[in-house]
Scaffold this motif. Structure first.
Motif, PDB file in Angstrom:
ATOM      1  N   GLY A   1       0.962  -1.020  -0.168  1.00  0.00           N
ATOM      2  CA  GLY A   1      -0.063  -0.230   0.039  1.00  0.00           C
ATOM      3  C   GLY A   1       0.722   1.509   0.006  1.00  0.00           C
ATOM      4  N   PHE A   2       1.820   1.505   0.762  1.00  0.00           N
ATOM      5  CA  PHE A   2       2.502   2.502   0.944  1.00  0.00           C
ATOM      6  C   PHE A   2       3.455   2.454  -0.534  1.00  0.00           C
ATOM      7  CE2 PHE A   2       2.243   2.047   5.671  1.00  0.00           C
ATOM      8  CZ  PHE A   2       1.726   3.413   5.881  1.00  0.00           C
ATOM      9  N   VAL A   3       3.849   1.621  -1.048  1.00  0.00           N
ATOM     10  CA  VAL A   3       4.475   1.564  -2.405  1.00  0.00           C
ATOM     11  C   VAL A   3       3.680   2.166  -3.378  1.00  0.00           C
ATOM     12  CG1 VAL A   3       5.603   0.242  -4.108  1.00  0.00           C
ATOM     13  CG2 VAL A   3       6.460  -0.110  -1.609  1.00  0.00           C
ATOM     14  N   VAL A   4       2.478   1.627  -3.517  1.00  0.00           N
ATOM     15  CA  VAL A   4       1.678   2.149  -4.478  1.00  0.00           C
ATOM     16  C   VAL A   4       1.270   3.527  -4.307  1.00  0.00           C
ATOM     17  CG1 VAL A   4      -0.814   2.208  -5.274  1.00  0.00           C
ATOM     18  CG2 VAL A   4       0.237  -0.001  -4.678  1.00  0.00           C
ATOM     19  N   GLN A   5       1.137   4.229  -2.923  1.00  0.00           N
ATOM     20  CA  GLN A   5       1.048   5.510  -2.493  1.00  0.00           C
ATOM     21  C   GLN A   5       2.235   6.259  -3.490  1.00  0.00           C
ATOM     22  OE1 GLN A   5       1.082   7.307   1.645  1.00  0.00           O
ATOM     23  NE2 GLN A   5      -1.142   6.973   1.121  1.00  0.00           N
ATOM     24  N   THR A   6       3.534   5.572  -3.094  1.00  0.00           N
ATOM     25  CA  THR A   6       4.787   6.343  -3.603  1.00  0.00           C
ATOM     26  C   THR A   6       4.724   6.277  -5.003  1.00  0.00           C
ATOM     27  OG1 THR A   6       5.899   5.398  -1.562  1.00  0.00           O
ATOM     28  CG2 THR A   6       7.300   6.230  -3.440  1.00  0.00           C
ATOM     29  N   LEU A   7       4.171   5.396  -5.712  1.00  0.00           N
ATOM     30  CA  LEU A   7       4.211   5.214  -7.024  1.00  0.00           C
ATOM     31  C   LEU A   7       3.371   6.378  -7.600  1.00  0.00           C
ATOM     32  CD1 LEU A   7       4.040   4.004 -10.045  1.00  0.00           C
ATOM     33  CD2 LEU A   7       1.946   2.588  -9.332  1.00  0.00           C
TER      34      LEU A   7
ATOM     35  N   LEU B   1      10.174  10.613 -11.325  1.00  0.00           N
ATOM     36  CA  LEU B   1      10.106   9.552 -12.268  1.00  0.00           C
ATOM     37  C   LEU B   1      10.807   8.291 -11.777  1.00  0.00           C
ATOM     38  CD1 LEU B   1       8.790   9.188 -15.269  1.00  0.00           C
ATOM     39  CD2 LEU B   1      10.926   9.737 -16.073  1.00  0.00           C
ATOM     40  N   SER B   2      11.982   8.641 -11.424  1.00  0.00           N
ATOM     41  CA  SER B   2      13.016   7.433 -10.775  1.00  0.00           C
ATOM     42  C   SER B   2      12.210   6.830  -9.616  1.00  0.00           C
ATOM     43  CB  SER B   2      14.270   8.001 -10.239  1.00  0.00           C
ATOM     44  OG  SER B   2      15.202   6.746  -9.774  1.00  0.00           O
ATOM     45  N   SER B   3      11.489   7.607  -8.859  1.00  0.00           N
ATOM     46  CA  SER B   3      10.955   7.094  -7.533  1.00  0.00           C
ATOM     47  C   SER B   3       9.693   6.253  -8.011  1.00  0.00           C
ATOM     48  CB  SER B   3      10.847   7.935  -6.714  1.00  0.00           C
ATOM     49  OG  SER B   3       9.533   8.862  -7.024  1.00  0.00           O
ATOM     50  N   MET B   4       8.938   6.801  -9.084  1.00  0.00           N
ATOM     51  CA  MET B   4       7.898   6.108  -9.626  1.00  0.00           C
ATOM     52  C   MET B   4       8.386   4.543  -9.938  1.00  0.00           C
ATOM     53  SD  MET B   4       5.120   7.173 -12.502  1.00  0.00           S
ATOM     54  CE  MET B   4       6.454   7.140 -13.772  1.00  0.00           C
ATOM     55  N   ALA B   5       9.425   4.565 -10.948  1.00  0.00           N
ATOM     56  CA  ALA B   5       9.892   3.156 -11.353  1.00  0.00           C
ATOM     57  C   ALA B   5      10.343   2.425 -10.324  1.00  0.00           C
ATOM     58  CB  ALA B   5      10.894   3.682 -12.636  1.00  0.00           C
ATOM     59  N   PHE B   6      10.825   2.990  -9.398  1.00  0.00           N
ATOM     60  CA  PHE B   6      11.314   1.961  -8.157  1.00  0.00           C
ATOM     61  C   PHE B   6      10.305   1.631  -7.484  1.00  0.00           C
ATOM     62  CE2 PHE B   6      12.780   2.307  -3.573  1.00  0.00           C
ATOM     63  CZ  PHE B   6      13.810   0.942  -3.919  1.00  0.00           C
ATOM     64  N   ALA B   7       9.115   2.204  -7.226  1.00  0.00           N
ATOM     65  CA  ALA B   7       7.766   2.123  -6.495  1.00  0.00           C
ATOM     66  C   ALA B   7       7.072   0.928  -7.302  1.00  0.00           C
ATOM     67  CB  ALA B   7       7.056   3.261  -6.295  1.00  0.00           C
ATOM     68  N   LEU B   8       7.013   1.156  -8.576  1.00  0.00           N
ATOM     69  CA  LEU B   8       6.536   0.094  -9.484  1.00  0.00           C
ATOM     70  C   LEU B   8       6.985  -1.193  -9.242  1.00  0.00           C
ATOM     71  CD1 LEU B   8       3.956  -0.214 -11.477  1.00  0.00           C
ATOM     72  CD2 LEU B   8       5.696   0.383 -13.267  1.00  0.00           C
TER      73      LEU B   8
ATOM     74  N   ALA C   1      16.358   7.023  -3.584  1.00  0.00           N
ATOM     75  CA  ALA C   1      16.032   7.210  -2.158  1.00  0.00           C
ATOM     76  C   ALA C   1      14.708   7.978  -1.869  1.00  0.00           C
ATOM     77  CB  ALA C   1      17.183   8.367  -1.769  1.00  0.00           C
ATOM     78  N   TRP C   2      14.298   8.914  -2.603  1.00  0.00           N
ATOM     79  CA  TRP C   2      12.754   9.267  -2.372  1.00  0.00           C
ATOM     80  C   TRP C   2      11.881   8.332  -2.368  1.00  0.00           C
ATOM     81  CZ3 TRP C   2      11.008  13.142  -0.093  1.00  0.00           C
ATOM     82  CH2 TRP C   2       9.863  13.620  -0.364  1.00  0.00           C
ATOM     83  N   GLY C   3      11.984   7.438  -3.279  1.00  0.00           N
ATOM     84  CA  GLY C   3      10.857   6.262  -3.215  1.00  0.00           C
ATOM     85  C   GLY C   3      10.956   5.554  -2.227  1.00  0.00           C
ATOM     86  N   SER C   4      12.118   5.173  -1.627  1.00  0.00           N
ATOM     87  CA  SER C   4      12.159   4.476  -0.127  1.00  0.00           C
ATOM     88  C   SER C   4      11.820   5.160   0.890  1.00  0.00           C
ATOM     89  CB  SER C   4      13.644   3.774  -0.060  1.00  0.00           C
ATOM     90  OG  SER C   4      13.593   2.980   1.057  1.00  0.00           O
ATOM     91  N   ILE C   5      12.177   6.406   1.192  1.00  0.00           N
ATOM     92  CA  ILE C   5      11.667   7.370   1.981  1.00  0.00           C
ATOM     93  C   ILE C   5      10.256   7.346   2.161  1.00  0.00           C
ATOM     94  CG2 ILE C   5      11.669   9.775   2.718  1.00  0.00           C
ATOM     95  CD1 ILE C   5      14.552  10.054   1.758  1.00  0.00           C
ATOM     96  N   LEU C   6       9.396   7.363   1.092  1.00  0.00           N
ATOM     97  CA  LEU C   6       7.986   7.580   1.228  1.00  0.00           C
ATOM     98  C   LEU C   6       7.375   6.357   1.318  1.00  0.00           C
ATOM     99  CD1 LEU C   6       7.668  10.241  -1.685  1.00  0.00           C
ATOM    100  CD2 LEU C   6       7.455  10.580   0.708  1.00  0.00           C
ATOM    101  N   SER C   7       7.918   5.368   1.512  1.00  0.00           N
ATOM    102  CA  SER C   7       7.408   3.753   1.647  1.00  0.00           C
ATOM    103  C   SER C   7       7.969   3.085   2.904  1.00  0.00           C
ATOM    104  CB  SER C   7       7.286   3.176   0.500  1.00  0.00           C
ATOM    105  OG  SER C   7       8.658   2.945   0.010  1.00  0.00           O
TER     106      SER C   7
END
Length: 458
Positions: A140-146, A312-319, A369-375
């Motif tokens: 759930g937190f990863v989808v939010q990060t996406l 964009l990078s955090s989106m790919a990482f989150a996906l 880093a941003w994608g991980s921080i947000l999830s």
């Protein structure tokens, strides 16, 4: 109450409002320093002008978290009323901020904007924990990060896109260009409509014990004592995550406040022109100032666009994480540690790149880093706290976000970066070192449920 698993689109709908929230944050983070510089702020003044953002978070987030824990409406639920109020106020502030005629007015609008965004943002974090069973928290937190990544990339490119459509980047001294004004107006519209989408497509679970909930709600003057008690009894994992958060958010505050002066000066070689250095009674000097100012505004558009790459990078990482965590467990600690270290390398690279195209590499790494921080921190935290207090705990946890930003704004950024020299780009080096320290601080986390949820559901 046993919570049922949700499919991807149900989780997407409940998180979609974060698209608008991130439009607000990305426009604020990417272009607020540009507005300050346009209105006459000196480089060393910029971090202090940003102090509104963390201070409002420190005050607003625990209050909103506490209030939303004690709110229930059969029609509107627990968190959604706060989404809506915050969206309306944020949209108004977003529209007005680039029209500020003076520096102090822009700083005041930042207070209003950040407080309003926080009213919407804090309950969104709690909603994920409210709605999803433990086994889907990381997902759930990863989808939010996406969704946050999508919003960051689009919003960061808005002034550049608007400029490409023919809206002018030129403006008189002390006036924000029309391209920025139009971009902020678009952001205001997206903020409100995306929040409305979540409000009308998502339902919420009622309190598990309505009688106990009503008794707690009826208690008066408990806010301060409850906040103090929850701070005093916070789990050890939460305290250790606080160390990770300190270095992480010190780094990102440094980026938001100082990337525009640092990169326009060091990478693009187009620093903001200082009107006092020009004789504005001489036509040739006026022309020279206007040429330099337009060059600064155009390179500021590009700084914003490059910053969008981290979204964009955090989106790919989150996906990637969304698909992976929907079927498998991950080691949250090591994922977060590696991501922060890569982001730190991205920041440090900025001082040494030969041309601005290489900023793409830096911001791709920062996006990890941003994608991980947000999830990851929220997933680790939500496995370590009482679900009945999820709103207030998330609000208190966000103190670990705002306190490092206050430290940075009150001189931390200027003091540490000036140890490396007077150039603005040194602030990006400081951000990189801070992220690497935050990554290493993950080694403090030892709670097995926080690190990797032990799934028991079939």
């Amino acid at each position: 109450m046993e919570k049922r698993k949700l499919n991807f689109w149900q989780i997407w709908n409940m998180s979609f409002g974060f698209l608008g929230i991130q439009f607000g944050f990305a426009l604020q983070g990417g272009f607020m320093s540009r507005i300050f510089q346009t209105l006459g702020a000196a480089k060393d003044d910029i971090p202090l002008l940003w102090i509104a953002a963390p201070l409002t978070g420190l005050l607003v987030q625990p209050i909103i978290g506490y209030m939303s824990d004690r709110t229930w409406s059969a029609k509107w639920g627990r968190r959604r009323p706060y989404f809506l109020v915050g969206a309306i106020l944020s949209s108004i502030a977003l529209f007005l901020v680039p029209h500020s005629p003076a520096l102090w007015i822009a700083a005041g609008f930042l207070w209003i904007l950040d407080a309003s965004i926080n009213i919407s943002m804090e309950p969104f974090r709690a909603l994920v924990a409210d709605k999803l069973p433990e086994s889907q928290r990381s997902y759930g937190f990863v989808v939010q990060t996406l969704i946050i990544g999508i919003g960051t990339w689009i919003a960061s490119n808005l002034p550049w896109m608007v400029s490409k459509l023919g809206v002018s980047d030129a403006a008189a001294s002390g006036v924000v260009p029309m391209s920025v004004k139009v971009a902020f107006a678009i952001g205001a519209f997206v903020f409100l409509t995306s929040i409305l989408f979540t409000v009308f497509t998502t339902t919420e679970y009622p309190p598990e014990d309505m009688e106990e909930f009503e008794r707690e709600k009826a208690k008066k003057n408990q806010f301060i004592s409850d906040i103090v008690n929850n701070i005093g009894s916070m789990p050890a994992t939460m305290k250790k995550l606080g160390v990770v958060q300190f270095f992480s958010w010190f780094a990102f505050f440094t980026m938001w406040s100082m990337a525009n002066p640092a990169l326009t000066e060091h990478v693009f070689q187009t620093p903001v022109p200082v009107e006092a250095n020009y004789n504005m009674d001489v036509p040739a000097q006026i022309e020279a100032y206007n040429t330099a100012n337009t060059a600064f505004q155009k390179s500021s558009n590009l700084v914003g666009s490059y910053m969008g790459v981290y979204g964009l990078s955090s989106m790919a990482f989150a996906l990637f994480l969304a698909f992976y965590t929907s079927k498998r467990r991950i080691n949250r600690k090591y994922v977060h540690m590696l991501s922060l270290i890569l982001g730190g390398v991205g920041f440090i690279m900025m001082k040494f790149i030969p041309s601005h195209e290489y900023l793409n590499i830096s911001f791709i790494l920062i996006g990890f880093a941003w994608g991980s921080i947000l999830s990851m921190p929220y997933a680790m935290l939500s496995s370590s706290v009482d679900p009945k207090k999820m709103g207030v705990i998330m609000g208190i946890f966000n103190m670990f976000i705002v306190l490092p930003q206050i430290v940075a704004a009150l001189g931390g950024v200027n003091f540490v970066s000036n140890l490396l020299g007077s150039e603005a780009i040194n602030a990006m080096t400081v951000a990189g070192i801070s992220l690497i320290l935050g990554g290493l601080a993950n080694l403090l986390i030892v709670n097995p449920n926080a690190i990797t949820y032990q799934q028991t559901e079939k």
